[in-house]
Write a protein that holds these residues in place. Structure first.
Motif, PDB file in Angstrom:
ATOM      1  N   ALA A   1    -102.458  60.172  12.734  1.00  0.00           N
ATOM      2  CA  ALA A   1    -102.476  61.630  12.641  1.00  0.00           C
ATOM      3  C   ALA A   1    -103.353  62.092  11.483  1.00  0.00           C
ATOM      4  N   ASN A   2    -103.305  61.401  10.363  1.00  0.00           N
ATOM      5  CA  ASN A   2    -104.101  61.798   9.208  1.00  0.00           C
ATOM      6  C   ASN A   2    -105.597  61.675   9.494  1.00  0.00           C
ATOM      7  N   ILE A   3    -105.980  60.616  10.203  1.00  0.00           N
ATOM      8  CA  ILE A   3    -107.395  60.447  10.562  1.00  0.00           C
ATOM      9  C   ILE A   3    -107.843  61.601  11.456  1.00  0.00           C
ATOM     10  N   VAL A   4    -106.992  62.004  12.386  1.00  0.00           N
ATOM     11  CA  VAL A   4    -107.336  63.116  13.279  1.00  0.00           C
ATOM     12  C   VAL A   4    -107.539  64.401  12.482  1.00  0.00           C
ATOM     13  N   ILE A   5    -106.622  64.707  11.575  1.00  0.00           N
ATOM     14  CA  ILE A   5    -106.739  65.936  10.779  1.00  0.00           C
ATOM     15  C   ILE A   5    -108.023  65.921   9.955  1.00  0.00           C
ATOM     16  N   GLN A   6    -108.306  64.806   9.309  1.00  0.00           N
ATOM     17  CA  GLN A   6    -109.524  64.720   8.493  1.00  0.00           C
ATOM     18  C   GLN A   6    -110.782  64.843   9.349  1.00  0.00           C
ATOM     19  N   THR A   7    -110.751  64.293  10.543  1.00  0.00           N
ATOM     20  CA  THR A   7    -111.909  64.384  11.431  1.00  0.00           C
ATOM     21  C   THR A   7    -112.112  65.813  11.927  1.00  0.00           C
ATOM     22  N   ILE A   8    -111.024  66.521  12.180  1.00  0.00           N
ATOM     23  CA  ILE A   8    -111.121  67.938  12.562  1.00  0.00           C
ATOM     24  C   ILE A   8    -111.805  68.726  11.446  1.00  0.00           C
ATOM     25  N   LEU A   9    -111.370  68.514  10.208  1.00  0.00           N
ATOM     26  CA  LEU A   9    -111.940  69.243   9.070  1.00  0.00           C
ATOM     27  C   LEU A   9    -113.419  68.920   8.894  1.00  0.00           C
ATOM     28  N   MET A  10    -113.765  67.654   8.974  1.00  0.00           N
ATOM     29  CA  MET A  10    -115.174  67.264   8.826  1.00  0.00           C
ATOM     30  C   MET A  10    -116.033  67.851   9.942  1.00  0.00           C
ATOM     31  N   SER A  11    -115.471  67.928  11.139  1.00  0.00           N
ATOM     32  CA  SER A  11    -116.218  68.463  12.275  1.00  0.00           C
ATOM     33  C   SER A  11    -116.533  69.939  12.091  1.00  0.00           C
ATOM     34  N   VAL A  12    -115.555  70.706  11.617  1.00  0.00           N
ATOM     35  CA  VAL A  12    -115.786  72.140  11.403  1.00  0.00           C
ATOM     36  C   VAL A  12    -116.816  72.360  10.301  1.00  0.00           C
ATOM     37  N   LEU A  13    -116.718  71.591   9.227  1.00  0.00           N
ATOM     38  CA  LEU A  13    -117.696  71.724   8.139  1.00  0.00           C
ATOM     39  C   LEU A  13    -119.097  71.340   8.605  1.00  0.00           C
ATOM     40  N   LYS A  14    -119.192  70.356   9.482  1.00  0.00           N
ATOM     41  CA  LYS A  14    -120.491  69.974  10.026  1.00  0.00           C
ATOM     42  C   LYS A  14    -121.046  71.069  10.929  1.00  0.00           C
ATOM     43  N   LEU A  15    -120.200  71.692  11.730  1.00  0.00           N
ATOM     44  CA  LEU A  15    -120.642  72.803  12.577  1.00  0.00           C
ATOM     45  C   LEU A  15    -121.234  73.930  11.745  1.00  0.00           C
ATOM     46  N   ALA A  16    -120.625  74.192  10.583  1.00  0.00           N
ATOM     47  CA  ALA A  16    -121.056  75.308   9.741  1.00  0.00           C
ATOM     48  C   ALA A  16    -122.521  75.201   9.349  1.00  0.00           C
ATOM     49  N   GLU A  17    -123.053  73.986   9.315  1.00  0.00           N
ATOM     50  CA  GLU A  17    -124.457  73.802   8.944  1.00  0.00           C
ATOM     51  C   GLU A  17    -125.408  74.399   9.980  1.00  0.00           C
ATOM     52  N   SER A  18    -124.929  74.568  11.211  1.00  0.00           N
ATOM     53  CA  SER A  18    -125.774  75.090  12.284  1.00  0.00           C
ATOM     54  C   SER A  18    -125.485  76.551  12.614  1.00  0.00           C
ATOM     55  N   MET A  19    -124.465  77.129  11.982  1.00  0.00           N
ATOM     56  CA  MET A  19    -124.033  78.468  12.342  1.00  0.00           C
ATOM     57  C   MET A  19    -124.484  79.485  11.295  1.00  0.00           C
ATOM     58  N   SER A  20    -124.557  80.748  11.699  1.00  0.00           N
ATOM     59  CA  SER A  20    -124.876  81.827  10.763  1.00  0.00           C
ATOM     60  C   SER A  20    -123.700  82.792  10.692  1.00  0.00           C
ATOM     61  N   GLY A  21    -123.573  83.449   9.544  1.00  0.00           N
ATOM     62  CA  GLY A  21    -122.448  84.348   9.341  1.00  0.00           C
ATOM     63  C   GLY A  21    -121.204  83.587   8.933  1.00  0.00           C
ATOM     64  N   PRO A  22    -120.133  84.301   8.630  1.00  0.00           N
ATOM     65  CA  PRO A  22    -118.904  83.644   8.167  1.00  0.00           C
ATOM     66  C   PRO A  22    -118.116  83.021   9.315  1.00  0.00           C
ATOM     67  N   LEU A  23    -117.405  81.945   9.000  1.00  0.00           N
ATOM     68  CA  LEU A  23    -116.437  81.391   9.943  1.00  0.00           C
ATOM     69  C   LEU A  23    -115.266  82.359  10.025  1.00  0.00           C
ATOM     70  N   ILE A  24    -114.948  82.820  11.247  1.00  0.00           N
ATOM     71  CA  ILE A  24    -113.905  83.826  11.422  1.00  0.00           C
ATOM     72  C   ILE A  24    -112.547  83.176  11.637  1.00  0.00           C
ATOM     73  N   SER A  25    -112.477  82.222  12.550  1.00  0.00           N
ATOM     74  CA  SER A  25    -111.211  81.536  12.806  1.00  0.00           C
ATOM     75  C   SER A  25    -111.489  80.246  13.576  1.00  0.00           C
ATOM     76  N   VAL A  26    -110.448  79.418  13.667  1.00  0.00           N
ATOM     77  CA  VAL A  26    -110.556  78.115  14.328  1.00  0.00           C
ATOM     78  C   VAL A  26    -109.498  78.025  15.410  1.00  0.00           C
ATOM     79  N   GLY A  27    -109.910  77.614  16.602  1.00  0.00           N
ATOM     80  CA  GLY A  27    -108.970  77.321  17.670  1.00  0.00           C
ATOM     81  C   GLY A  27    -108.841  75.822  17.829  1.00  0.00           C
ATOM     82  N   LEU A  28    -107.624  75.351  18.049  1.00  0.00           N
ATOM     83  CA  LEU A  28    -107.371  73.918  18.209  1.00  0.00           C
ATOM     84  C   LEU A  28    -106.732  73.651  19.563  1.00  0.00           C
TER      85      LEU A  28
END
Length: 383
Positions: A121-148
């Motif tokens: 479970a911990n690996i999954v949570i950390q991978t989710i966080l890393m994935s969102v931070l990686k997405l941010a590199e390609s996006m513009s504007g603020p992150l509004i919310s996250v759906g899981l």
């Protein structure tokens, strides 16, 4: 949604109407103040006030002229894509899939991260966080919310992943709390197949339907139901857990097998390949399934009949417009779906003249992440 004037003054209801207005414009159902007023069920003058506020907050644009065949020209309403973005993340026991969607609902970034064989479970949570931070590199504007999109049993209100059989320590995991604490934005959770139902509404075959069912043979087996435009959750958040049906149907108490043991994507691949129940899986299950698309013979017919029993039973309960097949078995194509429909006609005399429609989804592996982003979009309302 019809609101009386007294209620409209309350901030919480104003936020709901503003959020609904953005959803209608984003979906294309409303392209002008007039059509938006009709969708919201409120007066044009009140709608105009909401539109003016959304324009002032730089969430909507009003530009151009849309001249219909009759009547006065209408100015066109559009969402501002640069207003921010939504992240959608969905996972299985093998991988985490994530997408970044701009404020107008356009997919900008997609990524996949493979999980280790001994995933926790911990690996999954950390991978989710890393994935969102990686997405941010390609996006513009603020992150509004996250759906899981979370597999297994979930409690969306409490933000909990209750149980997922294929990750041993995934029990009562406070997913929303752990992800939100690191990202600092609202996080919304829902079951994987239910977010896939939302993906079909925004990006796929469910766009113009009020009633449809997601058929989800993946690591396990489940369904998600949309009825009258709403995703069905159930009193205990367990609607659609058909993978827990005793199998075969009508088996005695001594028969401990459940449906997912026979009809999950891995189990189906093994059956069609003539392999034993615990044979190792190929690295690329989709490609392995695709190689079986032209299979014929008794085992193909037996698999299709088993699926037909599930589809027929669900059809008699839901009376749905369409079944949409998801997961690796979509690689078996239209022929697989047609074979199931033929089997339904033979097994269910009451459905012989009007059998359920079953089609493979066109969304691919990112469907769950797209649905999670859709969940974030649908849950958002201005502050």
């Amino acid at each position: 949604m019809v609101l009386v004037p007294q209620v409209r003054k309350k901030p919480i209801f104003q936020r709901e109407v503003l959020g609904a207005a953005v959803l209608h414009v984003r979906s294309g159902r409303a392209t002008s103040r007039t059509t938006l007023a009709r969708e919201l069920g409120i007066s044009p003058s009140t709608t105009g006030q909401y539109v003016d506020r959304l324009i002032a907050e730089r969430l909507l644009d009003e530009s151009g002229i849309n001249q219909g065949p009759m009547g006065r020209p209408r100015r066109i309403l559009k969402t501002r894509s640069e207003a921010g973005w939504f992240a959608g993340v969905e996972f299985s026991a093998q991988r985490v899939q994530a997408v970044g969607v701009d404020f107008s609902g356009r997919v900008v970034a997609v990524l996949t991260r493979t999980l280790p064989a001994e995933v926790t479970a911990n690996i999954v949570i950390q991978t989710i966080l890393m994935s969102v931070l990686k997405l941010a590199e390609s996006m513009s504007g603020p992150l509004i919310s996250v759906g899981l999109g979370v597999p297994g049993l979930v409690d969306p209100q409490a933000g909990l992943g209750i149980l997922f059989t294929f990750i041993p320590d995934w029990k009562q995991i406070p997913v929303v709390e752990r992800v939100a604490a690191k990202l600092g934005v609202p996080v919304i959770l829902q079951g994987s197949l239910r977010v896939i139902a939302l993906a079909e509404r925004w990006f796929g075959l469910g766009h113009d339907l009020n009633d449809y069912v997601i058929l989800g043979p993946r690591s396990g087996f489940g369904i998600a139901m949309v009825q009258q435009g709403r995703v069905v959750e159930g009193a205990h958040h367990a609607a659609g857990e058909v993978g827990r049906w005793p199998w075969p149907l009508g088996g005695g108490k001594a028969d401990s097998q459940e449906l997912h043991h026979a009809l999950s994507a891995p189990a189906t691949w093994r059956r069609l390949s003539g392999l034993p129940a615990h044979a190792p899986l190929p690295e690329d299950l989709r490609s392995a399934v695709a190689a079986l698309a032209q299979t014929a013979g008794p085992e193909w017919e037996a698999v299709c009949e088993d699926y037909a029993r599930v589809v027929g039973c669900v059809q008699l309960v839901t009376d749905t417009e369409l079944f949409i097949l998801h997961g690796p078995l979509t690689e078996l194509g239209v022929r697989f779906c047609e074979s199931i429909t033929i089997a339904v006609r033979g097994l269910f005399p009451s459905l012989a003249d009007a059998p359920p429609r079953l089609v493979p989804s066109q969304l691919g592996d990112e469907a769950g992440a797209l649905g999670a982003a859709s969940l974030a979009m649908e849950s958002w309302a201005p502050v």
